[in-house]
Scaffold this motif. Sequence first.
Motif, PDB file in Angstrom:
ATOM      1  N   SER B 310      22.358  19.635 136.733  1.00 19.80           N
ATOM      2  CA  SER B 310      20.912  19.696 136.605  1.00 19.80           C
ATOM      3  C   SER B 310      20.457  21.129 136.312  1.00 19.80           C
ATOM      4  O   SER B 310      19.657  21.371 135.405  1.00 19.80           O
ATOM      5  CB  SER B 310      20.281  19.177 137.897  1.00 19.80           C
ATOM      6  OG  SER B 310      18.891  19.190 137.801  1.00 19.80           O
ATOM      7  N   ALA B 311      21.003  22.098 137.064  1.00 16.52           N
ATOM      8  CA  ALA B 311      20.647  23.511 136.854  1.00 16.52           C
ATOM      9  C   ALA B 311      21.086  23.953 135.455  1.00 16.52           C
ATOM     10  O   ALA B 311      20.378  24.683 134.765  1.00 16.52           O
ATOM     11  CB  ALA B 311      21.303  24.387 137.922  1.00 16.52           C
ATOM     12  N   TYR B 312      22.253  23.498 135.040  1.00 19.76           N
ATOM     13  CA  TYR B 312      22.795  23.835 133.720  1.00 19.76           C
ATOM     14  C   TYR B 312      21.878  23.291 132.623  1.00 19.76           C
ATOM     15  O   TYR B 312      21.525  24.013 131.682  1.00 19.76           O
ATOM     16  CB  TYR B 312      24.199  23.230 133.624  1.00 19.76           C
ATOM     17  CG  TYR B 312      24.907  23.423 132.309  1.00 19.76           C
ATOM     18  CD1 TYR B 312      25.732  24.520 132.098  1.00 19.76           C
ATOM     19  CD2 TYR B 312      24.770  22.487 131.292  1.00 19.76           C
ATOM     20  CE1 TYR B 312      26.395  24.687 130.896  1.00 19.76           C
ATOM     21  CE2 TYR B 312      25.432  22.644 130.086  1.00 19.76           C
ATOM     22  CZ  TYR B 312      26.250  23.744 129.893  1.00 19.76           C
ATOM     23  OH  TYR B 312      26.909  23.900 128.712  1.00 19.76           O
ATOM     24  N   ASP B 313      21.465  22.035 132.769  1.00 21.40           N
ATOM     25  CA  ASP B 313      20.572  21.436 131.778  1.00 21.40           C
ATOM     26  C   ASP B 313      19.239  22.185 131.681  1.00 21.40           C
ATOM     27  O   ASP B 313      18.689  22.327 130.600  1.00 21.40           O
ATOM     28  CB  ASP B 313      20.290  19.966 132.128  1.00 21.40           C
ATOM     29  CG  ASP B 313      21.382  19.048 131.606  1.00 21.40           C
ATOM     30  OD1 ASP B 313      22.416  19.577 131.151  1.00 21.40           O
ATOM     31  OD2 ASP B 313      21.207  17.808 131.652  1.00 21.40           O
ATOM     32  N   ASN B 314      18.728  22.661 132.834  1.00 19.25           N
ATOM     33  CA  ASN B 314      17.454  23.381 132.837  1.00 19.25           C
ATOM     34  C   ASN B 314      17.459  24.525 131.842  1.00 19.25           C
ATOM     35  O   ASN B 314      16.483  24.771 131.130  1.00 19.25           O
ATOM     36  CB  ASN B 314      17.154  23.969 134.228  1.00 19.25           C
ATOM     37  CG  ASN B 314      16.821  22.908 135.255  1.00 19.25           C
ATOM     38  OD1 ASN B 314      16.743  23.180 136.428  1.00 19.25           O
ATOM     39  ND2 ASN B 314      16.651  21.673 134.803  1.00 19.25           N
ATOM     40  N   VAL B 315      18.576  25.272 131.791  1.00 20.08           N
ATOM     41  CA  VAL B 315      18.653  26.432 130.910  1.00 20.08           C
ATOM     42  C   VAL B 315      18.610  25.988 129.452  1.00 20.08           C
ATOM     43  O   VAL B 315      17.904  26.574 128.630  1.00 20.08           O
ATOM     44  CB  VAL B 315      19.921  27.254 131.188  1.00 20.08           C
ATOM     45  CG1 VAL B 315      20.069  28.373 130.169  1.00 20.08           C
ATOM     46  CG2 VAL B 315      19.878  27.821 132.588  1.00 20.08           C
ATOM     47  N   TYR B 316      19.340  24.917 129.126  1.00 16.84           N
ATOM     48  CA  TYR B 316      19.339  24.443 127.729  1.00 16.84           C
ATOM     49  C   TYR B 316      17.975  23.903 127.323  1.00 16.84           C
ATOM     50  O   TYR B 316      17.541  24.090 126.184  1.00 16.84           O
ATOM     51  CB  TYR B 316      20.450  23.400 127.517  1.00 16.84           C
ATOM     52  CG  TYR B 316      21.759  24.057 127.147  1.00 16.84           C
ATOM     53  CD1 TYR B 316      22.036  24.370 125.821  1.00 16.84           C
ATOM     54  CD2 TYR B 316      22.687  24.412 128.116  1.00 16.84           C
ATOM     55  CE1 TYR B 316      23.210  25.009 125.470  1.00 16.84           C
ATOM     56  CE2 TYR B 316      23.874  25.046 127.781  1.00 16.84           C
ATOM     57  CZ  TYR B 316      24.137  25.335 126.446  1.00 16.84           C
ATOM     58  OH  TYR B 316      25.292  25.968 126.092  1.00 16.84           O
ATOM     59  N   ILE B 317      17.309  23.219 128.256  1.00 19.83           N
ATOM     60  CA  ILE B 317      15.955  22.736 127.957  1.00 19.83           C
ATOM     61  C   ILE B 317      15.028  23.919 127.723  1.00 19.83           C
ATOM     62  O   ILE B 317      14.248  23.952 126.768  1.00 19.83           O
ATOM     63  CB  ILE B 317      15.433  21.837 129.101  1.00 19.83           C
ATOM     64  CG1 ILE B 317      16.261  20.560 129.181  1.00 19.83           C
ATOM     65  CG2 ILE B 317      13.965  21.512 128.899  1.00 19.83           C
ATOM     66  CD1 ILE B 317      15.962  19.694 130.386  1.00 19.83           C
ATOM     67  N   ALA B 318      15.164  24.955 128.600  1.00 19.20           N
ATOM     68  CA  ALA B 318      14.339  26.155 128.450  1.00 19.20           C
ATOM     69  C   ALA B 318      14.620  26.818 127.107  1.00 19.20           C
ATOM     70  O   ALA B 318      13.695  27.253 126.410  1.00 19.20           O
ATOM     71  CB  ALA B 318      14.604  27.129 129.592  1.00 19.20           C
ATOM     72  N   ALA B 319      15.893  26.877 126.720  1.00 16.44           N
ATOM     73  CA  ALA B 319      16.262  27.509 125.451  1.00 16.44           C
ATOM     74  C   ALA B 319      15.642  26.753 124.280  1.00 16.44           C
ATOM     75  O   ALA B 319      15.115  27.358 123.337  1.00 16.44           O
ATOM     76  CB  ALA B 319      17.779  27.551 125.310  1.00 16.44           C
ATOM     77  N   GLU B 320      15.664  25.420 124.370  1.00 16.19           N
ATOM     78  CA  GLU B 320      15.086  24.598 123.314  1.00 16.19           C
ATOM     79  C   GLU B 320      13.589  24.882 123.168  1.00 16.19           C
ATOM     80  O   GLU B 320      13.065  25.030 122.068  1.00 16.19           O
ATOM     81  CB  GLU B 320      15.327  23.117 123.642  1.00 16.19           C
ATOM     82  CG  GLU B 320      14.777  22.129 122.653  1.00 16.19           C
ATOM     83  CD  GLU B 320      15.456  22.209 121.284  1.00 16.19           C
ATOM     84  OE1 GLU B 320      16.609  22.681 121.249  1.00 16.19           O
ATOM     85  OE2 GLU B 320      14.824  21.831 120.278  1.00 16.19           O
TER      86      GLU B 320
END
Lengths: 351, 391
Positions: B310-320
């Motif tokens: 979940s924490a990992y996905d947060n960063v990719y969503i933020a990057a997007e």
Amino acid sequence: MSIATGAIRGLQEVARDPGSWWRRSKGSVELWANLIVLGWALVFMLWRGGGFAITVGSVFAIWAVLAVSLNLVVGYTGLLSVGHIGFFGIGAYAMAVLTSSASYEQLRTEAIPTFGWPFFAALPISVVLAGLVALVVGVAFNRFRDDIYVLVSFGFAVIAFTTFLSWRNLTRGAFGIHQVARPAIGPLVFDGELEFLALLLVFLGLVVLISWLIVTSSFGRVLTAIREDEEAIEVFGYRTTHYKLAIWVISAMMAGLAGALLASWSTFIDPNSFVLLESVLLVSIVILGGLASIWGSLLGALAFVMLEEGMRFVPFLPSEFIGQIRQMILGILLVLLMLFRPQGLVGRFKL
Amino acid sequence: MGFSFIKRLVAFSLLAVLVVVAAGCGEEEKGPFRIGVMESVTGAGETYGTVAVQAKQLAVDEINAAGGINGRMLELVVEDSKCNAQDAITAYNKLTDVDEVKIILGTSCSGAMLGAAPLAEKEGVVMFSGLATNPDIAEAGDYIFRTSLSDATVGVDTGNVLWADGIRNLATINESTDYAEGVRRTTTAQFEKLGGQIVAAESYPSDTTDYRTQLTKILNATPDALHIAAQAEASGGTIIKQVRELGYDGPIYADVVPIGTTALEIAGEAATGVKAITPDLDPANAKAQEVLAAFREEYDYVTLPWFLGSAYDNVYIAAECLKKTGDDQDADGFRDCLYDITWSGTIGVDYSFDEKGEVVGLSNAVLEVLPVAERTEENGGYRVLGAAPSN
């Protein structure tokens, strides 16, 4: 009067021989402690100015009220209490429950009654409630002394924490209480952080003034005598239990005030802010600053807050361990201070 | 050697630092995107906070190694919120005033999240958590988002699973803590809403070691199934063991705690077949396995896989979203991007955010405990049966 005369004499001497000031103060740890802590605080404010300094100032003011109030009990009267955080919590929860205006019915968690009182109506209740609890607890605590006193106050802190956590239809347990009111006088709402800091400093000033009046009065001298030798002062016909109870209640009321201010400042509280560890930190602030010294407590709170917040700016730490390393450095600094300066920065009395 | 060597060493390292700083300044005209990370890396939520920071750092390193976002690097500013509201407020103010970030990923403790959320909401700063599960966060405001599932969903999904499995008469036993009580309450509500009946409900204080009295009472009510909501693994494991010893052979359902490693050790073979409803990574999701492998490679351990993902996905969503807005100071654009986004990543496929900033499209998984012989460190002693049915 004597302070003024002393200061004038000192100044005259320095004017005659400028080197004398340096020679006299070189060995004074007290002076250096003052200079370093105040200097660091000043530099920090200028360096990091603006909003963050205001936040740090507010945290300092709340800890300072707590530290000064605890010093009355620990430093002046010699009763080592680690249960002070309980009164802090009672004040905070009284303020939070009375002023919260959140609509808990919407949430799928615990709902509690909301009273929606204004800040200044709830403030006296918070203070008086902390005092009342202290009165009840204090009657029992008066039977104990020294090491046992530490243990029973420890017990009180644990009971208080468990109560905040478990009395769910009043405190919402671990879910915490939202939307605690900010103070308002008519149209003047202390919504901004700077206004709130000003209010905090006014209350801090008030607490310092009351504490100063207490410790310089004959009442305060009896307290000091109790610390030095309780039997001896009893022989002179003083009912020491009454004195101990009185200062205990006054100190708890000040802690309740600090708690109420905290709840309003942060607008959200949960039991995690009132764990035993915070109480231990508080006792170390009082000892770090100096027992039986109001200025010491202010300085101790300032040093502690500055140390802790200053750690946020230690460079070159790997991000994963940043928090842990800070805690370690803080711990080591406290151990070193206690090792080389057991009476605290400006204190006169050792435990 | 001696002092002069140390002096030279200090001078040299200072010089080196200066060179590095100077090089860093000259290199890029457009600096990196800077976003804040606020996790409770000390205090009660330490394990969760540390895993979250490490997973986020891993994601950032990957993004930067692949050329950054539109050629700009991504930089995290990490602060510790110590799992309490007041420290979260100071950490928040440090991030927004000193580091001047407008987007904060975190935090892992619900209390800390709720402490800083009113400020973020007032000042228009986005707070985006992957770990906080307190149901209250749903109401925290327009700028507050999370990919973690509210505790309330565990209960709702458990109720659905029970009903779908054909359970009609349920007995419950729960530890008297907020989390466990919350799970029990939402489970019961959903189950009763579907038409089920609660035939016995018992609770126990946290330090209990013998549950036979309550369990005997429960068994006398002859339920179709037993639901356990525990906070401590020891109590969950012991209940499973004791209820089987009392001769109960019906199905057992639980929250995540009674199938933890310690609980399974206590319960032994008695736990075989126990079903737990909790968020977990889908074993069929290749992305999830990839991320876990990368994490193990980097840090030599893996724990709390779902929260890690979940924490990992947060960063990719933020990057997007940063790619879309092109400005790390544009919190409103970032917020609108989050409302619009549909994401497929480690924790699920095609998930998005509703008007409260709560994640939709993710569901809790149903786990089943394996026989003792098949339990390994890798599988945690259970297998994933699939997503919990929604209704």
